[in-house]
Design a protein around this motif. Structure first.
Motif, mmCIF file in Angstrom:
data_model
loop_
_atom_site.group_PDB
_atom_site.id
_atom_site.type_symbol
_atom_site.label_atom_id
_atom_site.label_comp_id
_atom_site.label_asym_id
_atom_site.label_seq_id
_atom_site.Cartn_x
_atom_site.Cartn_y
_atom_site.Cartn_z
ATOM 1 N N VAL A 71 -102.789 -5.846 67.631
ATOM 2 C CA VAL A 71 -102.028 -5.462 66.535
ATOM 3 C C VAL A 71 -101.866 -6.589 65.478
ATOM 4 O O VAL A 71 -101.418 -7.634 65.925
ATOM 5 N N ARG A 72 -101.862 -6.306 64.388
ATOM 6 C CA ARG A 72 -101.722 -7.461 63.112
ATOM 7 C C ARG A 72 -100.193 -7.175 62.548
ATOM 8 O O ARG A 72 -99.693 -8.076 62.284
ATOM 9 N N LYS A 73 -99.852 -5.947 62.692
ATOM 10 C CA LYS A 73 -98.570 -5.980 62.045
ATOM 11 C C LYS A 73 -97.752 -4.598 62.514
ATOM 12 O O LYS A 73 -98.339 -3.406 63.099
ATOM 13 N N ALA A 89 -92.171 -13.012 71.393
ATOM 14 C CA ALA A 89 -92.971 -14.178 71.536
ATOM 15 C C ALA A 89 -94.285 -14.180 70.402
ATOM 16 O O ALA A 89 -94.382 -15.186 69.776
ATOM 17 N N LEU A 90 -94.672 -13.176 70.392
ATOM 18 C CA LEU A 90 -95.870 -12.946 69.223
ATOM 19 C C LEU A 90 -95.454 -13.011 67.825
ATOM 20 O O LEU A 90 -95.981 -13.936 66.973
ATOM 21 N N TYR A 91 -94.123 -12.673 67.665
ATOM 22 C CA TYR A 91 -93.453 -12.610 66.537
ATOM 23 C C TYR A 91 -93.040 -14.044 65.940
ATOM 24 O O TYR A 91 -93.310 -14.703 64.897
ATOM 25 N N ARG A 92 -92.347 -14.822 67.012
ATOM 26 C CA ARG A 92 -91.767 -16.118 66.631
ATOM 27 C C ARG A 92 -93.098 -17.198 66.640
ATOM 28 O O ARG A 92 -93.078 -18.151 66.021
ATOM 29 N N SER A 93 -94.338 -16.904 67.436
ATOM 30 C CA SER A 93 -95.477 -17.776 67.115
ATOM 31 C C SER A 93 -96.222 -17.498 65.959
ATOM 32 O O SER A 93 -97.245 -18.034 65.559
ATOM 33 N N GLY A 94 -95.755 -16.663 64.976
ATOM 34 C CA GLY A 94 -96.645 -16.194 63.831
ATOM 35 C C GLY A 94 -97.757 -15.477 64.011
ATOM 36 O O GLY A 94 -98.699 -15.205 63.192
ATOM 37 N N GLN A 95 -97.913 -14.803 65.240
ATOM 38 C CA GLN A 95 -99.251 -14.040 65.450
ATOM 39 C C GLN A 95 -99.003 -12.333 64.934
ATOM 40 O O GLN A 95 -100.166 -11.783 65.301
ATOM 41 N N LEU A 96 -98.061 -12.116 64.503
ATOM 42 C CA LEU A 96 -97.492 -10.912 64.374
ATOM 43 C C LEU A 96 -96.658 -10.791 63.050
ATOM 44 O O LEU A 96 -95.618 -11.167 63.191
ATOM 45 N N GLU A 97 -97.049 -9.750 62.079
ATOM 46 C CA GLU A 97 -96.136 -9.453 61.081
ATOM 47 C C GLU A 97 -95.169 -8.429 61.237
ATOM 48 O O GLU A 97 -95.421 -7.404 62.363
ATOM 49 N N LEU A 98 -94.117 -8.338 60.755
ATOM 50 C CA LEU A 98 -93.171 -7.252 60.984
ATOM 51 C C LEU A 98 -92.596 -6.582 59.567
ATOM 52 O O LEU A 98 -92.163 -7.490 58.745
ATOM 53 N N GLU A 99 -92.405 -5.591 59.620
ATOM 54 C CA GLU A 99 -91.806 -5.004 58.245
ATOM 55 C C GLU A 99 -90.702 -4.009 58.968
ATOM 56 O O GLU A 99 -90.912 -3.160 59.539
ATOM 57 N N LEU A 100 -89.542 -4.323 58.566
ATOM 58 C CA LEU A 100 -88.224 -3.767 59.411
ATOM 59 C C LEU A 100 -87.993 -2.664 58.176
ATOM 60 O O LEU A 100 -87.596 -3.051 57.142
ATOM 61 N N VAL A 101 -87.764 -1.593 59.055
ATOM 62 C CA VAL A 101 -87.375 -0.263 58.194
ATOM 63 C C VAL A 101 -86.003 0.527 58.760
ATOM 64 O O VAL A 101 -86.346 0.721 59.911
ATOM 65 N N PRO A 102 -85.059 0.444 58.044
ATOM 66 C CA PRO A 102 -83.857 1.494 58.673
ATOM 67 C C PRO A 102 -84.410 2.703 59.167
ATOM 68 O O PRO A 102 -85.321 3.410 58.563
ATOM 69 N N GLN A 103 -83.948 3.068 60.246
ATOM 70 C CA GLN A 103 -84.450 4.298 61.150
ATOM 71 C C GLN A 103 -84.550 5.452 60.160
ATOM 72 O O GLN A 103 -85.522 6.380 60.023
#
Length: 238
Positions: A71-73, A89-103
């Motif tokens: 998974v990239r994002k 762990a993946l997010y903090r190490s920069g290996q994973l992108e996150l787009e946060l969206v209210p439910q």
């Protein structure tokens, strides 16, 4: 003769490409299509964008897909929980992108994709960091009847993986209680929808009024077994 029943999970998942946007049903572990996710790991597609309410629990299901490096994002509402250590762990190490969206926005963005709505204004997120695009630029806003709104766009999927309770060979689906969650809207928002079911119904075996997801939105149905527990019941993972 229309027959959307796949003989195996591997057959149902054939053709998912690298870089695909995959909508995965489930609310926490309720209604998570674990068997399909395991099949996706075996299938081998990489650089995926995954849309789910959460970002994995423990080391199974969606967390296992993340841990496998496929998974990239992630686009989700609740990425961090007590047992979301794989995502963390993946997010903090920069290996994973996150787009946060209210439910609520997540559900409506998916519904908009299926309904053919080009975009919509919502008050949720106005005046916060959530009123910014993933690249940091501000989203369009507008005052409507004296209230501030943010413009949000649909989320389309290349494929949706969902869990239902029963299905027939035309792809009509019913769900079990809270396991319904995002399944119906994701089925309409994807180019291709694959559903796991515990039971296969005869064609005509559904009361038409009870069908939640019509077969027109479903590409493949694959039957999975219920897993017996030590207590003699069944593990259905809702």
């Amino acid at each position: 003769m229309i027959n959307k029943i796949a003989t195996s999970i591997a057959e149902a998942l054939t053709g998912i490409e690298d870089g695909a946007t995959v909508l995965i049903g489930g609310f926490g572990t309720a209604g998570i299509p674990g068997e399909l996710i395991d099949g996706l790991i075996d299938q081998g597609a990489r650089e995926l964008t995954v849309v789910n309410n959460n970002a994995g629990n423990g080391d199974t299901g969606l967390a296992a897909l993340l841990k496998a490096g496929r998974v990239r994002k992630v686009i989700c509402s609740f990425p961090r929980q007590a047992d979301s250590h794989v995502f963390d762990a993946l997010y903090r190490s920069g290996q994973l992108e996150l787009e946060l969206v209210p439910q609520g926005n997540l559900a409506e963005r998916l519904r908009a994709a299926g309904a053919g709505i080009g975009a919509f204004f919502t008050p949720t997120g106005f005046g916060t960091e959530l009123a910014k695009n993933p690249d940091g630029s501000p989203k369009e806003t507008r005052m409507i009847n004296g209230k501030a709104y943010v413009l949000e766009y649909p989320i389309f999927g290349d494929v949706a993986l969902i869990k239902a309770e029963r299905g027939d060979r035309w792809g009509n689906l019913t769900y079990r209680k809270a396991a319904r969650n995002f399944g119906p809207v994701m089925a309409t928002a994807a180019k291709r929808t694959i559903a796991s079911v515990y039971e296969l119904a005869e064609l005509g075996g559904f009361d038409p009024e009870a069908v939640v997801t019509p077969g027109i939105h479903v590409s493949a149905v694959v039957r999975i077994p219920r897993v017996a527990t030590q207590a003699g019941g069944f593990k259905t993972t809702a």
